[in-house]
Design a protein around this motif. Sequence first.
Motif, mmCIF file in Angstrom:
data_model
loop_
_atom_site.group_PDB
_atom_site.id
_atom_site.type_symbol
_atom_site.label_atom_id
_atom_site.label_comp_id
_atom_site.label_asym_id
_atom_site.label_seq_id
_atom_site.Cartn_x
_atom_site.Cartn_y
_atom_site.Cartn_z
ATOM 1 N N SER A 1 33.224 -32.542 40.166
ATOM 2 C CA SER A 1 34.376 -31.653 40.110
ATOM 3 C C SER A 1 35.659 -32.486 40.196
ATOM 4 C CB SER A 1 34.266 -30.692 41.293
ATOM 5 O OG SER A 1 35.363 -29.848 41.296
ATOM 6 N N GLY A 2 36.588 -32.199 39.325
ATOM 7 C CA GLY A 2 37.858 -32.935 39.345
ATOM 8 C C GLY A 2 37.849 -34.194 38.495
ATOM 9 N N SER A 3 36.713 -34.493 37.832
ATOM 10 C CA SER A 3 36.637 -35.741 37.059
ATOM 11 C C SER A 3 37.300 -35.615 35.684
ATOM 12 C CB SER A 3 35.176 -36.190 36.920
ATOM 13 O OG SER A 3 34.416 -35.199 36.263
ATOM 14 N N GLY A 4 37.642 -34.403 35.280
ATOM 15 C CA GLY A 4 38.390 -34.254 34.029
ATOM 16 C C GLY A 4 37.623 -33.598 32.895
ATOM 17 N N LYS A 5 36.522 -32.910 33.213
ATOM 18 C CA LYS A 5 35.736 -32.268 32.158
ATOM 19 C C LYS A 5 36.538 -31.179 31.448
ATOM 20 C CE LYS A 5 32.594 -30.970 35.120
ATOM 21 N NZ LYS A 5 33.184 -31.509 36.358
ATOM 22 N N SER A 6 37.145 -30.288 32.242
ATOM 23 C CA SER A 6 37.923 -29.200 31.623
ATOM 24 C C SER A 6 39.120 -29.763 30.857
ATOM 25 C CB SER A 6 38.420 -28.218 32.682
ATOM 26 O OG SER A 6 37.323 -27.592 33.313
ATOM 27 N N THR A 7 39.728 -30.793 31.422
ATOM 28 C CA THR A 7 40.870 -31.423 30.745
ATOM 29 C C THR A 7 40.439 -31.960 29.376
ATOM 30 O OG1 THR A 7 41.753 -32.039 32.905
ATOM 31 C CG2 THR A 7 42.655 -33.202 30.998
ATOM 32 N N LEU A 8 39.283 -32.616 29.355
ATOM 33 C CA LEU A 8 38.784 -33.161 28.085
ATOM 34 C C LEU A 8 38.509 -32.036 27.080
ATOM 35 C CD1 LEU A 8 37.802 -35.505 26.327
ATOM 36 C CD2 LEU A 8 35.578 -35.329 27.443
ATOM 37 N N SER B 1 47.029 -38.581 31.071
ATOM 38 C CA SER B 1 47.337 -38.362 32.490
ATOM 39 C C SER B 1 48.247 -37.150 32.590
ATOM 40 C CB SER B 1 47.974 -39.594 33.131
ATOM 41 O OG SER B 1 49.054 -40.026 32.350
ATOM 42 N N TRP B 2 48.148 -36.462 33.718
ATOM 43 C CA TRP B 2 48.968 -35.271 33.924
ATOM 44 C C TRP B 2 50.410 -35.671 34.217
ATOM 45 C CZ3 TRP B 2 47.640 -30.561 32.548
ATOM 46 C CH2 TRP B 2 46.290 -30.228 32.484
ATOM 47 N N LYS B 3 50.559 -36.795 34.946
ATOM 48 C CA LYS B 3 51.915 -37.274 35.258
ATOM 49 C C LYS B 3 52.054 -38.701 34.771
ATOM 50 C CE LYS B 3 52.571 -34.425 39.390
ATOM 51 N NZ LYS B 3 51.339 -34.413 40.216
#
Length: 208
Positions: A42-49, A14-16
Amino acid sequence: MSGSVVKISELIFSWKPQEAPLLNISFFEVERGEKVFLCGPSGSGKSTLLNLIGGVLSPVSGHVSILDENLAGLSSMKKDRLRGDRLGFIFQMFNLIPYLSVVDNVVLPCNFSELKKRKILEAGLTLEQEAERLLAHLRIDVDTVKNRPVTELSVGQQQRVATARALMGMPALIIADEPTSALDADTRNAFIDLLFHECQKSGSTVLF
Ligand code: ADP
Ligand code: MG
């Protein structure tokens, strides 16, 4: 050594700290030679993963291994080395360096990885020759563009330059974050075919 290029277990991110986890992945594995398409809104966390897999972000808990190396156990220097030597990235906005020529952009990863450099030189090619070979395979007319600033290229050309750069030195894993979002549907399919074909030849696994 197992055949896995990426292995994730019990990952929470999680970001926070006070928020519900953005990512909660009990198990995910990508095996050598696989081509894996991650899809989600969009926003589901692909780039984060992809950033967790690239070792740019660290999970709150759980494990991420790349080629059997647990990222949590590596110093940031070793993580940089692993990323530089073993991964190739195609970014959504390409991230080409505006003040470098096309060929110098493609050669760039070799400045950060002795291993990539050595693989090319041991194959009997100069870095520039390998860059030009990859560009030609990606259907770039090398002679007309090689000394042009990258800012003067079309979006489709920039895409291919970014792809050639990711392929330099045959990394084990190519991570591509929405590599075709700037292309129209026809160009997109042709590009994916080309990417797969090149990855097949260099034995690279693709996660996109
Ligand atoms: P996708 O790539 O699937 O569109 P992202 O991984 O970019 O999704 O984003 C997932 C969520 O994480 C979004 O809600 C986004 O706002 C949030 N997020 C992304 N980057 C950051 C950041 N640096 N700090 C805080 N929140 C972020
Ligand atoms: Mg994204």
